[in-house]
Design a protein around this motif. Structure first.
Motif, short mmCIF file in Angstrom:
data_model
loop_
_atom_site.label_atom_id
_atom_site.label_comp_id
_atom_site.label_asym_id
_atom_site.label_seq_id
_atom_site.Cartn_x
_atom_site.Cartn_y
_atom_site.Cartn_z
N ASP A 101 0.82 -1.21 0.00
CA ASP A 101 0.00 0.00 0.00
C ASP A 101 0.85 1.26 0.00
OD1 ASP A 101 -2.27 -1.48 -0.08
OD2 ASP A 101 -3.22 -0.57 1.66
N GLY A 102 1.98 1.22 0.70
CA GLY A 102 2.88 2.38 0.73
C GLY A 102 3.42 2.71 -0.65
N ASN A 103 3.90 1.70 -1.35
CA ASN A 103 4.44 1.93 -2.69
C ASN A 103 3.35 2.37 -3.66
OD1 ASN A 103 7.24 1.62 -2.70
ND2 ASN A 103 7.12 -0.60 -2.72
N ARG A 104 2.14 1.84 -3.48
CA ARG A 104 1.04 2.21 -4.37
C ARG A 104 0.70 3.70 -4.23
NH1 ARG A 104 -2.92 -1.17 -2.64
NH2 ARG A 104 -2.19 -2.84 -3.98
N ILE A 105 0.61 4.16 -2.99
CA ILE A 105 0.31 5.57 -2.75
C ILE A 105 1.44 6.46 -3.26
CG2 ILE A 105 0.19 7.31 -0.91
CD1 ILE A 105 -1.70 5.60 0.59
N ALA A 106 2.67 6.10 -2.96
CA ALA A 106 3.82 6.93 -3.36
C ALA A 106 3.92 7.03 -4.88
CB ALA A 106 5.11 6.33 -2.79
N SER A 107 3.84 5.91 -5.57
CA SER A 107 4.00 5.93 -7.03
C SER A 107 2.86 6.68 -7.71
CB SER A 107 4.09 4.50 -7.58
OG SER A 107 2.91 3.77 -7.32
N SER A 108 1.62 6.48 -7.23
CA SER A 108 0.47 7.15 -7.83
C SER A 108 0.53 8.66 -7.65
CB SER A 108 -0.83 6.63 -7.21
OG SER A 108 -1.02 5.26 -7.50
N ASN A 109 0.86 9.11 -6.46
CA ASN A 109 0.90 10.55 -6.20
C ASN A 109 2.09 11.23 -6.86
OD1 ASN A 109 -1.47 10.73 -4.71
ND2 ASN A 109 -0.47 10.17 -2.81
N LEU A 110 3.23 10.55 -6.89
CA LEU A 110 4.42 11.16 -7.49
C LEU A 110 4.25 11.34 -9.00
CD1 LEU A 110 7.25 9.34 -5.50
CD2 LEU A 110 6.75 11.80 -5.48
N ILE A 111 3.64 10.37 -9.67
CA ILE A 111 3.47 10.50 -11.13
C ILE A 111 2.44 11.56 -11.48
CG2 ILE A 111 1.71 8.70 -11.44
CD1 ILE A 111 4.64 9.54 -13.79
N LEU A 112 1.38 11.67 -10.68
CA LEU A 112 0.36 12.69 -10.95
C LEU A 112 0.90 14.10 -10.70
CD1 LEU A 112 -2.83 10.99 -9.46
CD2 LEU A 112 -2.24 11.27 -11.87
N LYS A 113 1.85 14.22 -9.80
CA LYS A 113 2.47 15.53 -9.55
C LYS A 113 3.51 15.85 -10.61
CE LYS A 113 4.29 18.31 -5.76
NZ LYS A 113 4.70 18.33 -4.33
N LEU A 114 4.20 14.84 -11.08
CA LEU A 114 5.26 15.03 -12.07
C LEU A 114 4.71 15.34 -13.47
CD1 LEU A 114 8.38 14.79 -12.63
CD2 LEU A 114 7.95 12.36 -13.14
N ALA A 115 3.57 14.76 -13.81
CA ALA A 115 3.06 14.82 -15.18
C ALA A 115 2.36 16.14 -15.50
CB ALA A 115 2.08 13.67 -15.41
N PRO A 116 2.63 16.74 -16.68
CA PRO A 116 1.86 17.89 -17.15
C PRO A 116 0.42 17.45 -17.44
CG PRO A 116 3.89 17.60 -18.43
CD PRO A 116 3.71 16.36 -17.61
N ALA A 117 -0.55 18.32 -17.18
CA ALA A 117 -1.97 17.94 -17.29
C ALA A 117 -2.33 17.36 -18.65
CB ALA A 117 -2.85 19.15 -16.98
N GLN A 118 -1.87 18.00 -19.73
CA GLN A 118 -2.26 17.55 -21.07
C GLN A 118 -1.67 16.18 -21.42
OE1 GLN A 118 -1.18 21.04 -23.54
NE2 GLN A 118 -3.33 21.16 -24.07
N LYS A 119 -0.50 15.90 -20.87
CA LYS A 119 0.17 14.64 -21.16
C LYS A 119 0.05 13.63 -20.03
CE LYS A 119 1.69 15.23 -25.31
NZ LYS A 119 1.23 14.33 -26.40
N ARG A 120 -0.86 13.89 -19.11
CA ARG A 120 -1.00 13.03 -17.93
C ARG A 120 -1.28 11.56 -18.29
NH1 ARG A 120 -4.05 16.34 -14.24
NH2 ARG A 120 -5.87 15.71 -15.44
N PRO A 121 -2.22 11.27 -19.21
CA PRO A 121 -2.44 9.85 -19.56
C PRO A 121 -1.18 9.17 -20.11
CG PRO A 121 -4.25 11.20 -20.37
CD PRO A 121 -3.19 12.15 -19.90
N VAL A 122 -0.36 9.95 -20.85
CA VAL A 122 0.87 9.38 -21.42
C VAL A 122 1.88 9.09 -20.31
CG1 VAL A 122 2.76 9.73 -23.06
CG2 VAL A 122 0.48 10.64 -23.57
N TYR A 123 2.06 10.02 -19.39
CA TYR A 123 2.97 9.82 -18.27
C TYR A 123 2.54 8.64 -17.41
CZ TYR A 123 6.15 13.84 -18.54
OH TYR A 123 7.16 14.72 -18.91
N ILE A 124 1.24 8.60 -17.12
CA ILE A 124 0.71 7.49 -16.31
C ILE A 124 0.96 6.16 -17.01
CG2 ILE A 124 -1.40 6.44 -15.41
CD1 ILE A 124 -2.50 9.30 -15.03
N ALA A 125 0.67 6.13 -18.32
CA ALA A 125 0.85 4.89 -19.08
C ALA A 125 2.31 4.48 -19.16
CB ALA A 125 0.27 5.06 -20.48
N LEU A 126 3.20 5.46 -19.35
CA LEU A 126 4.63 5.14 -19.41
C LEU A 126 5.10 4.51 -18.10
CD1 LEU A 126 6.18 8.21 -21.28
CD2 LEU A 126 6.46 5.81 -21.92
N GLN A 127 4.73 5.16 -16.99
CA GLN A 127 5.15 4.61 -15.70
C GLN A 127 4.53 3.24 -15.46
OE1 GLN A 127 5.78 6.81 -11.97
NE2 GLN A 127 4.10 5.63 -11.09
#
Length: 402
Positions: free
Chosen positions: A329-355
């Motif tokens: 659960d710790g890794n799930r929360i960390a990875s999900s929140n870090l990628i959503l913060k890192l990704a630009p809004a318009q390219k968010r689906p691409v960043y999420i998919a890449l990770q």
């Protein structure tokens, strides 16, 4: 954003889904089911990877189309139906074929797990995009912590239910009932999230002319973003615990008496670990220190594997699964929140998919574990997992959080 109704529906989705999927937890019950029907350690590793990693092949394809969607819910609802039917199909197949046709039973389980996990590739992209639209960054950490807390409560209920069914009914009837009953329970979760209030996304990306062009552009994004590379490397290697996890229960079976009650106890302990740890993960995540969450979670995984290598009683294995539940659960929360913060809004689906796509290759580590155990021994298996996790811990210090 941050509507209370969406918050509740997100929690209910996690709660009912946890009750359903914990029934075939790939670290406890699933290996025992595969082993019962004559599957080898390599097949156990393959099926565990299939349940967790079948989504890999479609995540980038899903993101390719999703970047132009203004609403995700219509597509997510279709995926929910496929996942419900796949899980239900496994239970029916076990009851129909069972001991009389073990190979056909194993093939049916494999097909059902593939469809369940394959469809999750689409669901993961749609779900995370919806979460980014309906919750702010700080509240998202809070709602996910609540979700995972109640998911753990659902896991507790599931562990008790699974233990009772396994103790009351003989295999393979008990295995078939586990899947059929849990498919309807998880259906309530799917229904709940299908009713969230999703806003229309006004700014969407222009879709590339072809999927090949999309893959090329995605590679350019990955190559240019060093922070994304480090994040993917960290959470990919953090799946190193899967090299050993599916086989810990089989090793325990050789050392101690694992009846239905004992198996249920291990599942329950894992869920307690997940549930209690979310108080910590939620507090840290709400403060924006997801990097620290990742470090602690990976540390728990290392300790769990070390303990598993020397455990010889049910109580020691309960500590192992407690730490496993907390770390996942710790890794799930960390990875999900870090990628959503890192990704630009318009390219968010691409960043999420890449990770998700690249990190998800770690879900196939259990296949490597199966090969190691088939040709070598448990000592090499545990050592390989620990070495991989130590590399993950090293890279976690380089994660970007600002």
């Amino acid at each position: 954003m941050d509507k209370f109704g969406n918050h509740i529906k997100n929690i209910l989705h996690g709660f009912f889904l946890a009750i359903g999927t914990t029934i075939a937890e790939p670290s406890t019950i699933l290996p025992l089911i595969i082993n019962y029907f004559g599957g080898s350690s390599m097949l156990v590793g393959f099926f565990a990877a299939l349940l967790r990693g079948g989504a890999i092949v479609v995540q980038l394809f899903a993101a390719f189309h999703a970047q132009t969607y203004k609403l995700m819910l219509p597509y997510l609802r279709r995926v929910f139906f496929i996942r419900f039917f796949s899980w239900f199909f496994i239970g029916v197949a076990i009851l129909l074929f069972g001991d009389n046709y073990p190979n056909l039973t194993l093939a049916s389980i494999g097909f059902g797990l593939f469809m369940f996990s394959f469809s999750a590739g689409f669901a993961a992209i749609y779900f995370r995009e919806i979460m980014a639209k309906i919750f702010s960054h700080k509240f998202r950490g809070k709602t996910m912590a609540y979700r995972q807390f109640f998911s753990a409560v659902g896991g507790l209920i599931s562990g008790a239910l699974a233990g009772w069914i396994l103790h009351t009914y003989e295999a393979p009837l008990s295995y078939g009932l586990l899947f059929i009953i849990s498919s309807f329970i998880m259906g309530f979760g799917y229904l709940s999230f299908s009713l969230v209030d999703e806003p229309i996304k006004e700014e969407v990306s222009k879709k590339e002319k072809s999927f090949k062009e999309f893959l090329h552009n995605s590679f350019i994004i990955l190559k240019a973003d060093k922070s994304l590379q480090i994040q993917i490397t960290t959470f990919l290697l953090a799946y190193g615990y899967l090299i050993a996890l599916p086989f810990i229960i089989l090793h325990a079976q050789e050392k101690i008496n694992l009846n239905g009650i004992a198996i249920g106890s291990l599942i329950t302990t894992q869920m307690v670990g997940a549930m209690l740890s979310n108080f910590l993960w939620g507090k840290l995540s709400s403060k924006g220190v997801n990097k620290l969450v990742a470090k602690i979670a990976i540390s728990f995984q290392i300790i769990a594997i070390l303990l598993a290598s020397n455990s010889s009683s049910l109580y020691e294995y309960m500590i192992v699964f407690f730490l496993v539940g907390a770390s996942i659960d710790g890794n799930r929360i960390a990875s999900s929140n870090l990628i959503l913060k890192l990704a630009p809004a318009q390219k968010r689906p691409v960043y999420i998919a890449l990770q998700m796509n690249l990190v998800s290759f770690g879900m196939f580590f259990s296949i490597i574990g199966g090969v190691i155990l088939h040709y070598l021994n448990y000592s090499v298996l545990y050592s390989s997992a620990i070495i991989t996790l130590l590399f993950a811990f090293y890279f976690s210090f380089k994660l970007k959080e600002e």
